[in-house]
Design a protein around this motif. Structure first.
Motif, PDB file in Angstrom:
ATOM      1  N   VAL A  71      -0.144 -10.240  -6.090  1.00 21.65           N
ATOM      2  CA  VAL A  71       1.023  -9.840  -5.306  1.00 21.65           C
ATOM      3  C   VAL A  71       0.933 -10.495  -3.933  1.00 21.65           C
ATOM      4  O   VAL A  71      -0.091 -10.411  -3.259  1.00 21.65           O
ATOM      5  CB  VAL A  71       1.112  -8.308  -5.137  1.00 21.65           C
ATOM      6  CG1 VAL A  71       2.271  -7.919  -4.234  1.00 21.65           C
ATOM      7  CG2 VAL A  71       1.234  -7.626  -6.486  1.00 21.65           C
ATOM      8  N   LYS A 114       8.761  -9.889  -2.078  1.00 22.13           N
ATOM      9  CA  LYS A 114       7.568  -9.448  -2.805  1.00 22.13           C
ATOM     10  C   LYS A 114       7.515 -10.314  -4.051  1.00 22.13           C
ATOM     11  O   LYS A 114       8.428 -10.288  -4.875  1.00 22.13           O
ATOM     12  CB  LYS A 114       7.649  -7.973  -3.190  1.00 22.13           C
ATOM     13  CG  LYS A 114       6.419  -7.492  -3.955  1.00 22.13           C
ATOM     14  CD  LYS A 114       6.533  -6.021  -4.324  1.00 22.13           C
ATOM     15  CE  LYS A 114       5.332  -5.554  -5.108  1.00 22.13           C
ATOM     16  NZ  LYS A 114       5.495  -4.161  -5.557  1.00 22.13           N
ATOM     17  N   ARG A 116       5.343 -11.638  -7.427  1.00 25.21           N
ATOM     18  CA  ARG A 116       4.277 -11.267  -8.366  1.00 25.21           C
ATOM     19  C   ARG A 116       4.035 -12.423  -9.327  1.00 25.21           C
ATOM     20  O   ARG A 116       4.970 -12.915  -9.953  1.00 25.21           O
ATOM     21  CB  ARG A 116       4.662 -10.011  -9.134  1.00 25.21           C
ATOM     22  CG  ARG A 116       3.517  -9.460  -9.959  1.00 25.21           C
ATOM     23  CD  ARG A 116       3.896  -8.163 -10.625  1.00 25.21           C
ATOM     24  NE  ARG A 116       4.028  -7.054  -9.707  1.00 25.21           N
ATOM     25  CZ  ARG A 116       3.012  -6.319  -9.257  1.00 25.21           C
ATOM     26  NH1 ARG A 116       1.783  -6.593  -9.617  1.00 25.21           N
ATOM     27  NH2 ARG A 116       3.228  -5.305  -8.448  1.00 25.21           N
ATOM     28  N   ALA A 145      -1.667  -9.476  -1.017  1.00 27.16           N
ATOM     29  CA  ALA A 145      -2.107  -8.084  -1.144  1.00 27.16           C
ATOM     30  C   ALA A 145      -3.469  -8.058  -1.830  1.00 27.16           C
ATOM     31  O   ALA A 145      -3.650  -8.653  -2.887  1.00 27.16           O
ATOM     32  CB  ALA A 145      -1.099  -7.285  -1.958  1.00 27.16           C
ATOM     33  N   GLU A 147      -5.059  -5.041  -2.467  1.00 30.93           N
ATOM     34  CA  GLU A 147      -5.085  -3.835  -3.288  1.00 30.93           C
ATOM     35  C   GLU A 147      -3.765  -3.102  -3.079  1.00 30.93           C
ATOM     36  O   GLU A 147      -3.249  -3.047  -1.973  1.00 30.93           O
ATOM     37  CB  GLU A 147      -6.247  -2.930  -2.844  1.00 30.93           C
ATOM     38  CG  GLU A 147      -6.326  -1.610  -3.558  1.00 30.93           C
ATOM     39  CD  GLU A 147      -7.464  -0.719  -3.036  1.00 30.93           C
ATOM     40  OE1 GLU A 147      -7.563   0.405  -3.518  1.00 30.93           O
ATOM     41  OE2 GLU A 147      -8.225  -1.148  -2.160  1.00 30.93           O
ATOM     42  N   THR A 148      -3.223  -2.535  -4.157  1.00 26.88           N
ATOM     43  CA  THR A 148      -2.032  -1.693  -4.042  1.00 26.88           C
ATOM     44  C   THR A 148      -2.501  -0.256  -3.937  1.00 26.88           C
ATOM     45  O   THR A 148      -3.062   0.293  -4.885  1.00 26.88           O
ATOM     46  CB  THR A 148      -1.106  -1.885  -5.258  1.00 26.88           C
ATOM     47  OG1 THR A 148      -0.701  -3.255  -5.294  1.00 26.88           O
ATOM     48  CG2 THR A 148       0.117  -0.988  -5.165  1.00 26.88           C
ATOM     49  N   ASP A 151       2.451   2.603  -4.881  1.00 27.64           N
ATOM     50  CA  ASP A 151       3.618   1.862  -5.341  1.00 27.64           C
ATOM     51  C   ASP A 151       4.622   2.872  -5.861  1.00 27.64           C
ATOM     52  O   ASP A 151       4.501   3.356  -6.976  1.00 27.64           O
ATOM     53  CB  ASP A 151       3.238   0.862  -6.432  1.00 27.64           C
ATOM     54  CG  ASP A 151       4.418   0.035  -6.919  1.00 27.64           C
ATOM     55  OD1 ASP A 151       5.554   0.251  -6.433  1.00 27.64           O
ATOM     56  OD2 ASP A 151       4.212  -0.815  -7.785  1.00 27.64           O
ATOM     57  N   SER A 153       7.882   2.703  -6.906  1.00 27.78           N
ATOM     58  CA  SER A 153       8.989   1.828  -7.284  1.00 27.78           C
ATOM     59  C   SER A 153      10.310   2.555  -7.396  1.00 27.78           C
ATOM     60  O   SER A 153      11.362   1.992  -7.204  1.00 27.78           O
ATOM     61  CB  SER A 153       8.671   1.131  -8.610  1.00 27.78           C
ATOM     62  OG  SER A 153       7.522   0.340  -8.461  1.00 27.78           O
TER      63      SER A 153
END
Length: 159
Positions: A71, A114, A116, A145, A147-148, A151, A153
């Motif tokens: 990401v 963003k 991916r 990124a 680490e997420t 999220d 969504s």
């Protein structure tokens, strides 16, 4: 914010909360959870759909399990921010499947994307061949990124 926001009562809020957590819930189970019978729940769902509060139903996919773990957030600056240029950028960016989100920003740059991809080398290709080639792009800055942490969504109504 629009002035014509729909009036959502407590039952509507409960329906939306349940659907946002479990979109495949049966109408019978949904009715049981919110304390109404099936017919009024179906009518409320139809009304919420017609009002555009419920935009649709879909599966929430795991990008990680699909091999899309990389990401990056990309600041995009445009050469020209006249309406025709913004519209051209908007149309073109919507066609890039790697761009998960695109937001016009009021600040030191014009858009935040963003993106991916599978990995950094795939991202490099997407940046070089697709994002940099979008209409009116002047410069970009990438933030990867690591680490997420969270999220969300989809929104969950505050009941």
């Amino acid at each position: 914010m629009p002035n014509d926001l729909p009036d959502l009562d407590n039952y509507d809020q409960k329906i939306l909360a349940a659907l946002s957590e479990e979109g495949r819930i049966s109408v019978t189970e949904l009715a049981r959870r919110v304390g109404l019978t099936k017919t009024p729940v179906q009518a409320r769902m139809k009304r919420l759909e017609e009002l555009g509060v419920i935009k649709g139903y879909r599966a929430v996919l795991s990008p990680i399990r699909m091999g899309l773990s990389h990401v990056a957030f990309v600041e995009v600056r445009l050469l020209d921010t006249r309406e025709v240029s913004l519209a051209a950028f908007n149309r073109a960016v919507r066609a890039l499947p790697e761009v998960e989100e695109c937001h016009m920003i009021a600040g030191g740059f014009d858009y935040l994307l963003k993106v991916r991809t599978r990995d950094i080398s795939d991202y490099r290709r997407v940046m070089g061949e697709k994002i940099s080639a979008l209409p009116h792009v002047s410069s970009t800055t990438t933030y990867v990124a690591m680490e997420t942490v969270m999220d969300a969504s989809a929104i969950s109504p505050q009941v």
